[in-house]
Scaffold this active site. Structure first.
Site, PDB file in Angstrom:
ATOM      1  N   ARG A 102       0.840  -1.217   0.000  1.00 42.65           N
ATOM      2  CA  ARG A 102       0.000   0.000   0.000  1.00 42.65           C
ATOM      3  C   ARG A 102       0.867   1.257   0.000  1.00 42.65           C
ATOM      4  N   SER A 103       2.003   1.215   0.689  1.00 37.53           N
ATOM      5  CA  SER A 103       2.915   2.362   0.690  1.00 37.53           C
ATOM      6  C   SER A 103       3.323   2.729  -0.729  1.00 37.53           C
ATOM      7  N   PHE A 141       9.038  10.566  -3.183  1.00 37.55           N
ATOM      8  CA  PHE A 141       8.710  11.872  -2.608  1.00 37.55           C
ATOM      9  C   PHE A 141       9.744  12.183  -1.541  1.00 37.55           C
ATOM     10  N   THR A 144      11.435  14.284   3.986  1.00 38.26           N
ATOM     11  CA  THR A 144      12.150  14.053   5.248  1.00 38.26           C
ATOM     12  C   THR A 144      13.665  14.058   5.053  1.00 38.26           C
ATOM     13  N   SER A 150       9.559  15.250  11.711  1.00 39.92           N
ATOM     14  CA  SER A 150       8.287  15.856  12.127  1.00 39.92           C
ATOM     15  C   SER A 150       8.254  17.349  11.818  1.00 39.92           C
ATOM     16  N   LEU A 252       0.617  15.425   1.640  1.00 39.53           N
ATOM     17  CA  LEU A 252       0.468  14.525   2.800  1.00 39.53           C
ATOM     18  C   LEU A 252      -1.001  14.347   3.152  1.00 39.53           C
ATOM     19  N   ARG A 256      -2.354  10.701   3.756  1.00 36.04           N
ATOM     20  CA  ARG A 256      -2.882  10.349   5.084  1.00 36.04           C
ATOM     21  C   ARG A 256      -4.318   9.846   4.970  1.00 36.04           C
ATOM     22  N   GLU A 376       4.130   9.820   7.669  1.00 37.97           N
ATOM     23  CA  GLU A 376       2.976  10.686   7.352  1.00 37.97           C
ATOM     24  C   GLU A 376       2.470  11.404   8.601  1.00 37.97           C
ATOM     25  N   THR A 378       3.712  11.468  12.895  1.00 37.73           N
ATOM     26  CA  THR A 378       3.627  10.496  13.984  1.00 37.73           C
ATOM     27  C   THR A 378       2.305  10.675  14.734  1.00 37.73           C
TER      28      THR A 378
HETATM   29  P1  TGC Z   1       1.836  25.102   9.663  1.00 39.83           P
HETATM   30  O1  TGC Z   1       2.041  26.541  10.031  1.00 39.83           O
HETATM   31  O2  TGC Z   1       0.848  24.304  10.387  1.00 39.83           O
HETATM   32  O3  TGC Z   1       1.443  25.029   8.097  1.00 39.83           O
HETATM   33  C1  TGC Z   1       2.209  25.640   7.083  1.00 39.83           C
HETATM   34  C2  TGC Z   1       1.280  25.846   5.899  1.00 39.83           C
HETATM   35  O4  TGC Z   1       0.785  24.577   5.443  1.00 39.83           O
HETATM   36  C3  TGC Z   1      -0.662  24.531   5.559  1.00 39.83           C
HETATM   37  N1  TGC Z   1      -1.001  23.178   6.053  1.00 39.83           N
HETATM   38  C4  TGC Z   1      -1.545  22.232   5.296  1.00 39.83           C
HETATM   39  N2  TGC Z   1      -1.959  22.227   4.045  1.00 39.83           N
HETATM   40  C5  TGC Z   1      -2.469  21.102   3.554  1.00 39.83           C
HETATM   41  N3  TGC Z   1      -2.560  19.967   4.251  1.00 39.83           N
HETATM   42  C6  TGC Z   1      -2.124  19.903   5.544  1.00 39.83           C
HETATM   43  N4  TGC Z   1      -2.199  18.768   6.240  1.00 39.83           N
HETATM   44  C7  TGC Z   1      -1.597  21.085   6.128  1.00 39.83           C
HETATM   45  N5  TGC Z   1      -1.096  21.386   7.346  1.00 39.83           N
HETATM   46  C8  TGC Z   1      -0.740  22.677   7.285  1.00 39.83           C
HETATM   47  C9  TGC Z   1      -1.012  25.623   6.549  1.00 39.83           C
HETATM   48  O5  TGC Z   1      -2.317  26.098   6.333  1.00 39.83           O
HETATM   49  C10 TGC Z   1       0.035  26.669   6.224  1.00 39.83           C
HETATM   50  O6  TGC Z   1      -0.353  27.315   5.020  1.00 39.83           O
HETATM   51  P2  TGC Z   1      -0.022  28.895   4.781  1.00 39.83           P
HETATM   52  O7  TGC Z   1      -0.710  29.227   3.510  1.00 39.83           O
HETATM   53  O8  TGC Z   1      -0.573  29.614   5.975  1.00 39.83           O
HETATM   54  O9  TGC Z   1       1.465  28.966   4.705  1.00 39.83           O
HETATM   55  O10 TGC Z   1       3.255  24.426   9.675  1.00 39.83           O
HETATM   56  P3  TGC Z   1       4.150  23.950  10.900  1.00 39.83           P
HETATM   57  O11 TGC Z   1       5.567  24.267  10.564  1.00 39.83           O
HETATM   58  O12 TGC Z   1       3.576  24.457  12.204  1.00 39.83           O
HETATM   59  O13 TGC Z   1       4.046  22.352  10.848  1.00 39.83           O
HETATM   60  C11 TGC Z   1       2.902  21.690  11.129  1.00 39.83           C
HETATM   61  C12 TGC Z   1       3.132  20.172  11.215  1.00 39.83           C
HETATM   62  C13 TGC Z   1       4.061  19.802  12.353  1.00 39.83           C
HETATM   63  C14 TGC Z   1       1.758  19.576  11.458  1.00 39.83           C
HETATM   64  C15 TGC Z   1       3.708  19.642   9.906  1.00 39.83           C
HETATM   65  O14 TGC Z   1       4.983  20.085   9.699  1.00 39.83           O
HETATM   66  C16 TGC Z   1       3.641  18.150   9.815  1.00 39.83           C
HETATM   67  O15 TGC Z   1       2.637  17.604   9.367  1.00 39.83           O
HETATM   68  N6  TGC Z   1       4.728  17.384  10.199  1.00 39.83           N
HETATM   69  C17 TGC Z   1       4.819  15.969   9.970  1.00 39.83           C
HETATM   70  C18 TGC Z   1       5.691  15.694   8.764  1.00 39.83           C
HETATM   71  C19 TGC Z   1       5.233  14.505   7.975  1.00 39.83           C
HETATM   72  O16 TGC Z   1       4.107  14.046   8.053  1.00 39.83           O
HETATM   73  N7  TGC Z   1       6.082  14.022   7.109  1.00 39.83           N
HETATM   74  C20 TGC Z   1       5.744  12.964   6.205  1.00 39.83           C
HETATM   75  C21 TGC Z   1       6.809  12.772   5.149  1.00 39.83           C
HETATM   76  S1  TGC Z   1       6.267  11.844   3.740  1.00 39.83           S
HETATM   77  C22 TGC Z   1       6.016  10.294   4.307  1.00 39.83           C
HETATM   78  O17 TGC Z   1       6.105   9.996   5.450  1.00 39.83           O
HETATM   79  C23 TGC Z   1       5.648   9.300   3.271  1.00 39.83           C
HETATM   80  S2  TGC Z   1       5.473   7.742   3.899  1.00 39.83           S
HETATM   81  C24 TGC Z   1       5.141   6.756   2.585  1.00 39.83           C
HETATM   82  C25 TGC Z   1       3.687   6.404   2.466  1.00 39.83           C
HETATM   83  O18 TGC Z   1       2.805   7.311   2.552  1.00 39.83           O
HETATM   84  O19 TGC Z   1       3.350   5.239   2.315  1.00 39.83           O
HETATM   85  P1  FAD Z   2      11.270  12.692  14.722  1.00 39.88           P
HETATM   86  O1  FAD Z   2      10.591  13.846  14.099  1.00 39.88           O
HETATM   87  O2  FAD Z   2      12.690  12.855  15.134  1.00 39.88           O
HETATM   88  O3  FAD Z   2      10.414  12.201  15.966  1.00 39.88           O
HETATM   89  C1  FAD Z   2      10.958  11.374  17.009  1.00 39.88           C
HETATM   90  C2  FAD Z   2       9.937  11.314  18.153  1.00 39.88           C
HETATM   91  O4  FAD Z   2       9.742  12.633  18.673  1.00 39.88           O
HETATM   92  C3  FAD Z   2       8.568  10.819  17.713  1.00 39.88           C
HETATM   93  O5  FAD Z   2       7.997  10.057  18.736  1.00 39.88           O
HETATM   94  C4  FAD Z   2       7.774  12.105  17.547  1.00 39.88           C
HETATM   95  O6  FAD Z   2       6.371  11.928  17.697  1.00 39.88           O
HETATM   96  C5  FAD Z   2       8.356  12.937  18.688  1.00 39.88           C
HETATM   97  N1  FAD Z   2       8.174  14.380  18.496  1.00 39.88           N
HETATM   98  C6  FAD Z   2       8.499  15.124  17.413  1.00 39.88           C
HETATM   99  N2  FAD Z   2       8.132  16.412  17.595  1.00 39.88           N
HETATM  100  C7  FAD Z   2       7.565  16.468  18.826  1.00 39.88           C
HETATM  101  C8  FAD Z   2       6.977  17.524  19.605  1.00 39.88           C
HETATM  102  N3  FAD Z   2       6.888  18.765  19.122  1.00 39.88           N
HETATM  103  N4  FAD Z   2       6.498  17.216  20.834  1.00 39.88           N
HETATM  104  C9  FAD Z   2       6.561  15.952  21.317  1.00 39.88           C
HETATM  105  N5  FAD Z   2       7.104  14.915  20.641  1.00 39.88           N
HETATM  106  C10 FAD Z   2       7.583  15.182  19.397  1.00 39.88           C
HETATM  107  N6  FAD Z   2       9.471  10.601   4.360  1.00 39.88           N
HETATM  108  C11 FAD Z   2       9.418  11.128   3.109  1.00 39.88           C
HETATM  109  O7  FAD Z   2       9.644  12.323   2.922  1.00 39.88           O
HETATM  110  N7  FAD Z   2       9.114  10.341   2.044  1.00 39.88           N
HETATM  111  C12 FAD Z   2       8.856   9.021   2.148  1.00 39.88           C
HETATM  112  O8  FAD Z   2       8.579   8.341   1.155  1.00 39.88           O
HETATM  113  C13 FAD Z   2       8.948   8.429   3.442  1.00 39.88           C
HETATM  114  N8  FAD Z   2       8.784   7.088   3.608  1.00 39.88           N
HETATM  115  C14 FAD Z   2       9.057   6.508   4.812  1.00 39.88           C
HETATM  116  C15 FAD Z   2       9.105   5.108   4.925  1.00 39.88           C
HETATM  117  C16 FAD Z   2       9.456   4.524   6.134  1.00 39.88           C
HETATM  118  C17 FAD Z   2       9.586   3.041   6.215  1.00 39.88           C
HETATM  119  C18 FAD Z   2       9.699   5.328   7.288  1.00 39.88           C
HETATM  120  C19 FAD Z   2      10.051   4.723   8.605  1.00 39.88           C
HETATM  121  C20 FAD Z   2       9.624   6.700   7.189  1.00 39.88           C
HETATM  122  C21 FAD Z   2       9.320   7.311   5.950  1.00 39.88           C
HETATM  123  N9  FAD Z   2       9.358   8.708   5.807  1.00 39.88           N
HETATM  124  C22 FAD Z   2       9.264   9.271   4.551  1.00 39.88           C
HETATM  125  C23 FAD Z   2       9.755   9.550   6.921  1.00 39.88           C
HETATM  126  C24 FAD Z   2       8.662   9.764   7.978  1.00 39.88           C
HETATM  127  O9  FAD Z   2       7.683  10.637   7.509  1.00 39.88           O
HETATM  128  C25 FAD Z   2       9.328  10.284   9.250  1.00 39.88           C
HETATM  129  O10 FAD Z   2      10.050   9.195   9.808  1.00 39.88           O
HETATM  130  C26 FAD Z   2       8.324  10.827  10.250  1.00 39.88           C
HETATM  131  O11 FAD Z   2       7.715  12.000   9.756  1.00 39.88           O
HETATM  132  C27 FAD Z   2       8.956  11.113  11.628  1.00 39.88           C
HETATM  133  O12 FAD Z   2      10.118  11.848  11.485  1.00 39.88           O
HETATM  134  P2  FAD Z   2      11.489  11.369  12.220  1.00 39.88           P
HETATM  135  O13 FAD Z   2      11.706   9.954  11.837  1.00 39.88           O
HETATM  136  O14 FAD Z   2      12.535  12.352  11.875  1.00 39.88           O
HETATM  137  O15 FAD Z   2      11.156  11.418  13.751  1.00 39.88           O
END
Ligand code: TGC
Ligand code: FAD
Length: 396
Positions: A102-103, A141, A144, A150, A252, A256, A376, A378
């Protein structure tokens, strides 16, 4: 062993509240064809792939032929033009087999095809979307980084405009399908404005390298890589037409959404396996299924799946009405991951010693779901998104 008389359920245990009946004919048709294919072709082999750490190369094209890539995208670009709920159901059926499968589909559809369709120039869409939809091309994509997960706003990858090109330098970590990808969506900070920009980067450009992460104890049937970009130059036409963190976060939001449905597939697989196992497994002169505490656990598992399915159904309809506020998506991603993990852990335990082998699915799903609850966003990140929505106070 005494075998108590089991009357069986008059209700479908894979759909206890008849939620599938709420989906329309086309959505159910798509779900049914994916279910049939993945259970016949992938399910018998996935345990071995996971054990060996393999994502078979031909799967991309197979998913393409099945119509599982870019389900919601326009037909003129090779998509199915179907609803978001149909996409969610596809994720659920594929994750019944494995979260890594699914990923692949999530990344290709939500994190690569979505931003190209939403933000790229026409010639980029025309080149890449049909190839990605058919699975002839694979995408990844890159958001990270080693020190920015995060908090993606802390990224170090940089881009600068040089004549008609953008030059990108940086490292991305944990990138699904990274070393398989023909094209990468890369997010980088503009050295001049400090804004986050996105680029469509062909992975055969000089300076681009992908190296696999081999030490995973989760998501083993999925390729995860590190990307190294050393002065990679792309034409200005490859820039995505969006600036700021909302660019990657909008992608995202799509992925998600799919995960909120997908994890229910993993949970259902664990439930099905555990329910079948306890009906045969003897303990203290009876099948385990005759024990009250075992029944209590099965009832809890069914409740988790049923609640999660209702949440996913409603989220799908909200999204189709354009009401998929990020906080709503956060709630469903977080809670359905929690439910799926609880079900997988219970299933693993009910299988006893057998539950720690990959001959059964429970431990594979359980370990995969540790990743799904982490990527996507935590569990904590989504909790803080909800906390901010409730209080108006940013507590990150
Ligand atoms: P923040 O000030 O909240 O937002 C910045 C701008 O972004 C807008 N926004 C969004 N837009 C669309 N969808 C969302 N979910 C949005 N969340 C926020 C927001 O309105 C703002 O827009 P503007 O026009 O005002 O600039 O930003 P922040 O720096 O406070 O961060 C918020 C936080 C912590 C929630 C965000 O950084 C976050 O979601 N962190 C987690 C990172 C994450 O999920 N990484 C995933 C990497 S990719 C991955 O894991 C792929 S896995 C593979 C698979 O899917 O199978
Ligand atoms: P960190 O951000 O370092 O977090 C470590 C711990 O601290 C977590 O428990 C977290 O919840 C906690 N934490 C963080 N901030 C706070 C806070 N403010 N307060 C309290 N606790 C906090 N990314 C991509 O871009 N593209 C991909 O395709 C992709 N695929 C992935 C596939 C796999 C198998 C894995 C494991 C990860 C993938 N990721 C990808 C990355 C993924 O999105 C990140 O691992 C995830 O967003 C968490 O970031 P981190 O690993 O740096 O953990």
């Amino acid at each position: 062993m005494t075998t108590p008389v089991a009357t069986g359920s008059a209700l479908a245990l894979h759909d206890f509240y008849d939620i599938e009946a709420l989906y329309d004919h086309e959505e159910r048709l798509i779900q049914g064809s994916v279910r049939e294919y993945v259970r016949a072709e992938l399910l018998p082999k996935v345990g071995e792939w996971w054990q060996e750490g393999v994502f078979p190369e031909d799967l991309a094209r197979k998913f393409g032929e099945l119509g599982a890539l870019g389900v919601t995208l326009p037909e003129r670009f090779g998509g199915a033009g179907a609803s978001y709920s149909a996409y969610g159901l596809v994720c659920k059926e594929i994750e019944y087999v494995d979260s890594g499968m699914r990923s692949f589909v999530s990344v290709q559809s939500s994190l690569v095809m979505f931003p190209i369709n939403a933000y790229a120039q026409e010639h980029v869409k025309a080149k890449w979307l049909p190839l990605l939809a058919s699975g002839e091309a694979v995408g990844c994509f890159g958001l990270t980084e080693p020190d920015a997960g995060s908090d993606p706003g802390a990224m170090r990858t940089r881009c600068r405009k040089v004549g008609d090109n953008w030059v990108i330098t940086g490292v991305k970590r944990w990138i699904t399908s990274g070393s398989r990808a023909h094209v990468a969506i890369v997010w980088a900070k503009d050295e001049e404005s400090g804004k986050i920009l996105g680029f469509v980067v062909e992975t055969d450009r000089p300076g681009f390298q992908a190296v696999d992460i081999k030490t995973k104890a989760s998501m083993r049937a999925s390729v995860t890589s590190e990307l190294y970009l050393d002065e990679v130059s792309v034409p200005a036409g490859n820039q995505l037409q969006v600036a700021g963190l909302k660019g990657p976060l909008s992608c995202l939001n799509q992925a998600r959404f799919g995960i909120a449905f997908g994890v229910l597939g993993a949970a259902q697989a664990c439930f099905d396996e555990a329910a079948a196992y306890v009906s045969d497994r003897p303990a203290f002169g009876e099948p385990l299924a005759a024990k009250q505490l075992v029944q209590s656990r099965l009832a809890d598992m069914l409740s988790e799946i049923t609640r999660g399915s209702l949440l996913a159904y409603r989220l799908g309809r909200l999204k189709e009405e354009g009401k998929d506020h990020p906080a709503r998506v956060s709630l469903a991603k977080r809670d359905n991951c929690r439910s799926a993990l609880a079900v997988a852990r219970a299933a693993r335990d009910l299988l006893g010693g057998n539950g720690i082998t990959t001959e059964y699915a429970a431990i594979r799903h359980m370990l995969n779901l540790e990743t799904v609850a982490t990527y996507e966003g935590t569990d904590t990140v989504h909790t803080l998104v909800l906390g901010r929505e409730i209080t108006g106070i940013n507590a990150f």
